[in-house]
Motif scaffolding. Structure first.
Motif, PDB file in Angstrom:
ATOM      1  N   ALA A  60       0.866  -1.188   0.000  1.00 59.86           N
ATOM      2  CA  ALA A  60       0.000   0.000   0.000  1.00 59.86           C
ATOM      3  C   ALA A  60       0.896   1.229   0.000  1.00 59.86           C
ATOM      4  O   ALA A  60       1.464   1.599   1.027  1.00 59.86           O
ATOM      5  N   ALA A  61       1.036   1.825  -1.180  1.00 60.98           N
ATOM      6  CA  ALA A  61       1.891   3.010  -1.346  1.00 60.98           C
ATOM      7  C   ALA A  61       1.018   4.161  -1.801  1.00 60.98           C
ATOM      8  O   ALA A  61       1.384   4.940  -2.675  1.00 60.98           O
ATOM      9  N   ASP A  62      -0.184   4.238  -1.204  1.00 59.59           N
ATOM     10  CA  ASP A  62      -1.199   5.152  -1.728  1.00 59.59           C
ATOM     11  C   ASP A  62      -1.308   6.454  -0.939  1.00 59.59           C
ATOM     12  O   ASP A  62      -2.352   7.101  -0.932  1.00 59.59           O
ATOM     13  N   GLY A  63      -0.204   6.832  -0.281  1.00 56.82           N
ATOM     14  CA  GLY A  63      -0.106   8.191   0.259  1.00 56.82           C
ATOM     15  C   GLY A  63      -0.802   8.395   1.591  1.00 56.82           C
ATOM     16  O   GLY A  63      -1.357   7.465   2.186  1.00 56.82           O
ATOM     17  N   ALA A  64      -0.765   9.642   2.052  1.00 56.52           N
ATOM     18  CA  ALA A  64      -1.230   9.964   3.404  1.00 56.52           C
ATOM     19  C   ALA A  64      -2.730   9.713   3.587  1.00 56.52           C
ATOM     20  O   ALA A  64      -3.170   9.395   4.686  1.00 56.52           O
ATOM     21  N   HIS A  65      -3.527   9.839   2.522  1.00 54.97           N
ATOM     22  CA  HIS A  65      -4.962   9.551   2.658  1.00 54.97           C
ATOM     23  C   HIS A  65      -5.233   8.052   2.697  1.00 54.97           C
ATOM     24  O   HIS A  65      -6.276   7.621   3.162  1.00 54.97           O
ATOM     25  N   ARG A  78      -5.744   1.815   3.601  1.00 54.79           N
ATOM     26  CA  ARG A  78      -5.797   1.726   5.066  1.00 54.79           C
ATOM     27  C   ARG A  78      -7.254   1.859   5.526  1.00 54.79           C
ATOM     28  O   ARG A  78      -7.714   1.146   6.413  1.00 54.79           O
ATOM     29  N   ARG A  79      -7.965   2.759   4.870  1.00 57.57           N
ATOM     30  CA  ARG A  79      -9.374   2.938   5.249  1.00 57.57           C
ATOM     31  C   ARG A  79     -10.172   1.664   4.975  1.00 57.57           C
ATOM     32  O   ARG A  79     -10.999   1.251   5.760  1.00 57.57           O
ATOM     33  N   LEU A  80      -9.902   1.033   3.806  1.00 62.37           N
ATOM     34  CA  LEU A  80     -10.627  -0.204   3.482  1.00 62.37           C
ATOM     35  C   LEU A  80     -10.293  -1.322   4.466  1.00 62.37           C
ATOM     36  O   LEU A  80     -11.159  -2.084   4.875  1.00 62.37           O
ATOM     37  N   LEU A  81      -9.022  -1.399   4.852  1.00 61.01           N
ATOM     38  CA  LEU A  81      -8.587  -2.520   5.682  1.00 61.01           C
ATOM     39  C   LEU A  81      -8.826  -2.284   7.163  1.00 61.01           C
ATOM     40  O   LEU A  81      -9.100  -3.208   7.908  1.00 61.01           O
ATOM     41  N   GLN A  82      -8.683  -1.030   7.590  1.00 62.99           N
ATOM     42  CA  GLN A  82      -8.740  -0.765   9.024  1.00 62.99           C
ATOM     43  C   GLN A  82      -9.895   0.153   9.407  1.00 62.99           C
ATOM     44  O   GLN A  82     -10.078   0.456  10.578  1.00 62.99           O
ATOM     45  N   GLY A  83     -10.610   0.611   8.392  1.00 64.53           N
ATOM     46  CA  GLY A  83     -11.827   1.379   8.650  1.00 64.53           C
ATOM     47  C   GLY A  83     -11.595   2.775   9.168  1.00 64.53           C
ATOM     48  O   GLY A  83     -12.514   3.438   9.600  1.00 64.53           O
ATOM     49  N   LEU A 105       2.235  -3.174   8.934  1.00 64.23           N
ATOM     50  CA  LEU A 105       1.892  -4.447   8.290  1.00 64.23           C
ATOM     51  C   LEU A 105       0.510  -4.870   8.739  1.00 64.23           C
ATOM     52  O   LEU A 105       0.190  -4.789   9.930  1.00 64.23           O
ATOM     53  N   CYS A 106      -0.319  -5.304   7.788  1.00 68.95           N
ATOM     54  CA  CYS A 106      -1.654  -5.796   8.133  1.00 68.95           C
ATOM     55  C   CYS A 106      -1.861  -7.066   7.318  1.00 68.95           C
ATOM     56  O   CYS A 106      -2.196  -6.989   6.133  1.00 68.95           O
ATOM     57  N   GLY A 107      -1.542  -8.201   7.883  1.00 67.21           N
ATOM     58  CA  GLY A 107      -1.645  -9.468   7.148  1.00 67.21           C
ATOM     59  C   GLY A 107      -0.653  -9.496   6.002  1.00 67.21           C
ATOM     60  O   GLY A 107       0.550  -9.423   6.196  1.00 67.21           O
ATOM     61  N   ARG A 108      -1.183  -9.541   4.777  1.00 65.92           N
ATOM     62  CA  ARG A 108      -0.326  -9.584   3.594  1.00 65.92           C
ATOM     63  C   ARG A 108      -0.180  -8.217   2.929  1.00 65.92           C
ATOM     64  O   ARG A 108       0.227  -8.106   1.774  1.00 65.92           O
ATOM     65  N   VAL A 109      -0.575  -7.194   3.655  1.00 66.53           N
ATOM     66  CA  VAL A 109      -0.486  -5.832   3.117  1.00 66.53           C
ATOM     67  C   VAL A 109       0.606  -5.060   3.866  1.00 66.53           C
ATOM     68  O   VAL A 109       0.564  -4.951   5.094  1.00 66.53           O
ATOM     69  N   LEU A 110       1.575  -4.552   3.113  1.00 67.73           N
ATOM     70  CA  LEU A 110       2.684  -3.801   3.705  1.00 67.73           C
ATOM     71  C   LEU A 110       2.495  -2.327   3.360  1.00 67.73           C
ATOM     72  O   LEU A 110       2.417  -1.962   2.179  1.00 67.73           O
TER      73      LEU A 110
END
Ligand code: FAD
Length: 381
Positions: free
Chosen positions: A143-148, A152-157, A253-258
């Motif tokens: 996940a290299a999608d910047g400060a917004h 992260r929102r999709l994975l961690q709400g 790190l969130c599972g398989r997402v870095l």
């Protein structure tokens, strides 16, 4: 559905750095890019430590090489010349385009997309569904999608929380009363500073605050600063964006997402220098995946996280008593800092070198090891 070893979502500095290293290490990589014309605001200043982390030459996009810093203050300007470059100026759009091109040449595939709709993880891998319905599967997602960070929102709400914010604009050279040297003005705004970055055909002018809940740069404040410092308040390409400064508080790190770069919060809080943290985290994420130990990524990043923690403490103290901090900077500290930057040291390394200075004044190795040992393996480097 296409299968990849790694999908890198976001083709900014962190994403391109990760994609280049992964491709160089033999991984099948898909880099997802939001497309031209949607560049995020960034002043494109690169310190020497950042410059040294690129796997390829940046000469074609360097617009200025800087060895003098201007620090305005109550008694007028103080110019500090250290006699060697400590920073180079790039135009962020050109820098990103070059990095994408190099990642592609190294073997990364890329596709353009307008956003992500869903991410699903299982023991076997990650499935990424784009807003246009395309679906891709990979062993890992970066996940290299910047400060917004929509990911992260999709994975961690939630969003990662309060951080820094900067507002910038361009002033074409022909509108300028004078072409300024690189300038950091700590009197320009509370809890932050104003900057002037000379770029040849224009000057990038901006305001940075390290905690946006405490002070907020406004367009009017930027105009006022531009008028005071450049004699012109007609601004082009005005843009603002948060900076990710939360790595000390959030897991990368969130599972398989870095998470890497601003999505991981890898930016240092004092000046908002984020490109170095983006490169370091992107490269370390790639290195962990290539070693078959993605779970070790937080460990690899721990040194940079510790460094950010120290910088955050320094930042709190500095901006709490900014006039004193500025006076110290203007009268002695800045040359030490800039010489550290010129050697490619981080802020923490410079501080440790300064504290450990021998009576003769020569700094000892600040870390008791190579200065660039944040690096854990350089594929193809
Ligand atoms: C005004 C301003 C000036 C700055 N100046 C400097 C400076 O001079 N020097 C410095 O070192 N740092 C600077 N920074 C900080 C620096 O810009 C960031 O820290 C750095 O860009 C972080 O890189 P990144 O790759 O993590 O994120 P970004 O550069 O934000 O890149 C993220 C990319 O992901 C894309 N994206 C977003 N969502 C998705 C999605 N769903 N799918 C695919 N792609 C997506 C975005 O379009 C973007 O291209 C500045 C920041 C600001 C706001």
């Amino acid at each position: 559905m296409d299968h990849w070893d790694v999908i890198v979502a976001g083709a900014g500095q962190a994403g391109c750095a990760a994609a280049w290293d992964l491709a160089a290490g033999g991984a099948r990589v898909l880099l997802i890019h939001t497309g031209e014309g949607r560049e995020k605001p960034c002043a494109g200043g690169l310190t020497i430590k950042a410059l040294r982390r690129y796997r390829f030459a940046l000469d074609s996009v360097i617009r200025e090489t800087v060895s003098t810093l201007n620090l305005p203050g109550p008694g007028g300007d103080t110019r500090i010349a250290v006699g060697e470059p400590f920073c180079v100026m790039t135009h962020r759009r050109e820098l990103d385009a070059l990095c994408r091109e190099r990642a592609g040449e190294r073997g990364a595939d890329w596709t353009q997309a307008n956003g992500v709709r869903a991410v699903r993880q299982s023991a076997a891998g990650v499935v990424l569904e784009l807003r246009d319905g395309r679906r891709y599967r990979a062993a890992y997602l970066i996940a290299a999608d910047g400060a917004h960070s929509p990911l992260r929102r999709l994975l961690q709400g939630s969003q990662a929380g309060a951080g820094a914010l900067a507002l910038e604009a361009h002033v074409p050279r022909e509108r300028l009363r004078h072409y300024p040297p690189m300038t950091l003005d700590f009197g320009a705004i509370r809890q932050g500073y104003g900057w002037l970055f000379p770029k040849g055909d224009h000057v990038n002018v901006g305001l940075y605050v390290w905690r946006r809940e405490r002070a907020r740069p406004t367009l009017q404040a930027l105009r006022d600063y531009a008028r005071r410092s450049l004699g012109c308040d007609r601004l082009d390409d005005v843009g603002g964006y948060p900076l990710g400064t939360w790595l000390t508080r959030r897991a990368p790190l969130c599972g398989r997402v870095l998470f890497v770069g601003d999505a991981a919060g890898a930016t240092e809080a004092l000046l908002g220098e984020g490109i170095y943290g983006a490169l370091v985290s992107g490269q370390l994420a790639a290195s962990a995946i290539l070693a078959g130990r993605a779970q070790d990524y937080p460990l690899l990043l721990a040194r940079w996280r510790d460094e950010l923690r120290q910088v955050e403490r320094l930042t709190q103290v500095f901006y709490r008593s900014a006039p004193v901090g500025c006076m110290l900077l203007r009268h002695g500290l800045a040359p030490t800092l800039l010489r550290g930057y010129a050697r490619g040291w981080t802020l923490g390394q410079t501080k440790r070198a300064w504290r450990g200075a021998t009576p003769g004044g020569a700094p000892r190795d600040p870390d008791g090891g190579p200065f660039h040992d944040l690096d854990h393996g350089k594929p193809g480097g």
